[in-house]
Design a protein around this motif. Structure first.
Motif, PDB file in Angstrom:
ATOM      1  N   MET A   1       0.828  -1.195   0.000  1.00 58.03           N
ATOM      2  CA  MET A   1       0.000   0.000   0.000  1.00 58.03           C
ATOM      3  C   MET A   1       0.875   1.263   0.000  1.00 58.03           C
ATOM      4  N   ARG A   2       1.958   1.242   0.787  1.00 56.60           N
ATOM      5  CA  ARG A   2       2.851   2.399   0.826  1.00 56.60           C
ATOM      6  C   ARG A   2       3.506   2.617  -0.537  1.00 56.60           C
ATOM      7  N   THR A   3       3.848   1.545  -1.199  1.00 62.31           N
ATOM      8  CA  THR A   3       4.463   1.648  -2.519  1.00 62.31           C
ATOM      9  C   THR A   3       3.492   2.283  -3.505  1.00 62.31           C
ATOM     10  N   PHE A   4       2.234   1.907  -3.430  1.00 59.46           N
ATOM     11  CA  PHE A   4       1.210   2.461  -4.306  1.00 59.46           C
ATOM     12  C   PHE A   4       1.058   3.963  -4.068  1.00 59.46           C
ATOM     13  N   ILE A   5       0.972   4.368  -2.818  1.00 61.18           N
ATOM     14  CA  ILE A   5       0.834   5.793  -2.484  1.00 61.18           C
ATOM     15  C   ILE A   5       2.073   6.555  -2.936  1.00 61.18           C
ATOM     16  N   PHE A   6       3.246   5.969  -2.727  1.00 56.48           N
ATOM     17  CA  PHE A   6       4.487   6.602  -3.156  1.00 56.48           C
ATOM     18  C   PHE A   6       4.498   6.807  -4.671  1.00 56.48           C
ATOM     19  N   CYS A   7       4.077   5.817  -5.414  1.00 58.52           N
ATOM     20  CA  CYS A   7       4.035   5.918  -6.880  1.00 58.52           C
ATOM     21  C   CYS A   7       3.067   7.012  -7.328  1.00 58.52           C
ATOM     22  N   ILE A   8       1.928   7.087  -6.692  1.00 59.03           N
ATOM     23  CA  ILE A   8       0.940   8.122  -7.033  1.00 59.03           C
ATOM     24  C   ILE A   8       1.532   9.505  -6.745  1.00 59.03           C
ATOM     25  N   LEU A   9       2.177   9.646  -5.593  1.00 64.97           N
ATOM     26  CA  LEU A   9       2.783  10.938  -5.255  1.00 64.97           C
ATOM     27  C   LEU A   9       3.873  11.327  -6.251  1.00 64.97           C
ATOM     28  N   VAL A  10       4.685  10.391  -6.649  1.00 71.25           N
ATOM     29  CA  VAL A  10       5.736  10.674  -7.629  1.00 71.25           C
ATOM     30  C   VAL A  10       5.115  11.116  -8.948  1.00 71.25           C
ATOM     31  N   LEU A  11       4.073  10.464  -9.383  1.00 72.60           N
ATOM     32  CA  LEU A  11       3.404  10.844 -10.631  1.00 72.60           C
ATOM     33  C   LEU A  11       2.796  12.239 -10.535  1.00 72.60           C
ATOM     34  N   VAL A  12       2.154  12.535  -9.417  1.00 72.41           N
ATOM     35  CA  VAL A  12       1.523  13.848  -9.236  1.00 72.41           C
ATOM     36  C   VAL A  12       2.579  14.942  -9.215  1.00 72.41           C
ATOM     37  N   PHE A  13       3.670  14.742  -8.489  1.00 75.53           N
ATOM     38  CA  PHE A  13       4.714  15.755  -8.423  1.00 75.53           C
ATOM     39  C   PHE A  13       5.392  15.951  -9.774  1.00 75.53           C
ATOM     40  N   ASN A  14       5.596  14.892 -10.517  1.00 80.16           N
ATOM     41  CA  ASN A  14       6.188  15.025 -11.845  1.00 80.16           C
ATOM     42  C   ASN A  14       5.260  15.805 -12.768  1.00 80.16           C
ATOM     43  N   TYR A  15       3.983  15.522 -12.709  1.00 83.55           N
ATOM     44  CA  TYR A  15       3.018  16.233 -13.550  1.00 83.55           C
ATOM     45  C   TYR A  15       2.983  17.713 -13.186  1.00 83.55           C
ATOM     46  N   SER A  16       2.987  18.028 -11.894  1.00 84.99           N
ATOM     47  CA  SER A  16       2.921  19.435 -11.491  1.00 84.99           C
ATOM     48  C   SER A  16       4.173  20.186 -11.918  1.00 84.99           C
ATOM     49  N   ALA A  17       5.310  19.521 -11.957  1.00 83.73           N
ATOM     50  CA  ALA A  17       6.541  20.172 -12.415  1.00 83.73           C
ATOM     51  C   ALA A  17       6.482  20.454 -13.911  1.00 83.73           C
ATOM     52  N   LEU A  18       5.855  19.590 -14.672  1.00 84.10           N
ATOM     53  CA  LEU A  18       5.759  19.774 -16.118  1.00 84.10           C
ATOM     54  C   LEU A  18       4.660  20.745 -16.516  1.00 84.10           C
ATOM     55  N   ALA A  19       3.712  20.981 -15.642  1.00 82.63           N
ATOM     56  CA  ALA A  19       2.560  21.812 -15.974  1.00 82.63           C
ATOM     57  C   ALA A  19       2.792  23.294 -15.694  1.00 82.63           C
ATOM     58  N   GLN A  20       4.019  23.691 -15.442  1.00 81.66           N
ATOM     59  CA  GLN A  20       4.317  25.094 -15.159  1.00 81.66           C
ATOM     60  C   GLN A  20       4.198  25.912 -16.434  1.00 81.66           C
ATOM     61  N   PRO A  21       3.809  27.191 -16.297  1.00 80.65           N
ATOM     62  CA  PRO A  21       3.674  28.036 -17.486  1.00 80.65           C
ATOM     63  C   PRO A  21       5.024  28.292 -18.155  1.00 80.65           C
ATOM     64  N   VAL A  22       4.965  28.514 -19.445  1.00 82.21           N
ATOM     65  CA  VAL A  22       6.170  28.758 -20.231  1.00 82.21           C
ATOM     66  C   VAL A  22       6.264  30.255 -20.502  1.00 82.21           C
ATOM     67  N   THR A  23       7.446  30.810 -20.301  1.00 90.06           N
ATOM     68  CA  THR A  23       7.655  32.223 -20.607  1.00 90.06           C
ATOM     69  C   THR A  23       8.578  32.346 -21.811  1.00 90.06           C
ATOM     70  N   THR A  24       8.476  33.475 -22.485  1.00 95.38           N
ATOM     71  CA  THR A  24       9.336  33.716 -23.639  1.00 95.38           C
ATOM     72  C   THR A  24       9.966  35.090 -23.505  1.00 95.38           C
ATOM     73  N   THR A  25      11.058  35.291 -24.204  1.00 92.67           N
ATOM     74  CA  THR A  25      11.700  36.600 -24.241  1.00 92.67           C
ATOM     75  C   THR A  25      11.011  37.454 -25.302  1.00 92.67           C
ATOM     76  N   PHE A  26      11.338  38.735 -25.306  1.00 93.26           N
ATOM     77  CA  PHE A  26      10.771  39.615 -26.326  1.00 93.26           C
ATOM     78  C   PHE A  26      11.213  39.183 -27.712  1.00 93.26           C
ATOM     79  N   GLU A  27      12.449  38.697 -27.818  1.00 97.76           N
ATOM     80  CA  GLU A  27      12.946  38.242 -29.119  1.00 97.76           C
ATOM     81  C   GLU A  27      12.160  37.026 -29.613  1.00 97.76           C
TER      82      GLU A  27
END
Length: 69
Positions: free
Chosen positions: A1-27
């Motif tokens: 059960m702990r392994t399952f929760i750990f896997c879910i947490l890893v997936l959620v944290f990875n998704y939140s890191a990838l879902a950050q907004p993208v910024t661009t320069t003026f160029e």
């Protein structure tokens, strides 16, 4: 059960890191056909001579004091 929760947490944290907004320069924006004038019209400045045309509205004086101006 702990392994399952750990896997879910890893997936959620990875998704939140990838879902950050993208910024661009003026160029980069210019290369994509977005002019500075268009960006300037979309995003208002922090301060303006007319307090109703800035981001802080009636709090402009407090903002300027907080940054030492």
């Amino acid at each position: 059960m702990r392994t399952f929760i750990f896997c879910i947490l890893v997936l959620v944290f990875n998704y939140s890191a990838l879902a950050q907004p993208v910024t661009t320069t003026f160029e980069q924006s210019k290369e994509q056909g977005i002019s500075f004038v268009k960006l300037d019209s979309l995003y208002h400045g922090a301060t303006h001579a007319n307090p109703q045309k800035n981001v802080f509205k009636e709090h402009q004086t407090k903002f300027l004091k907080s940054i030492g101006l």
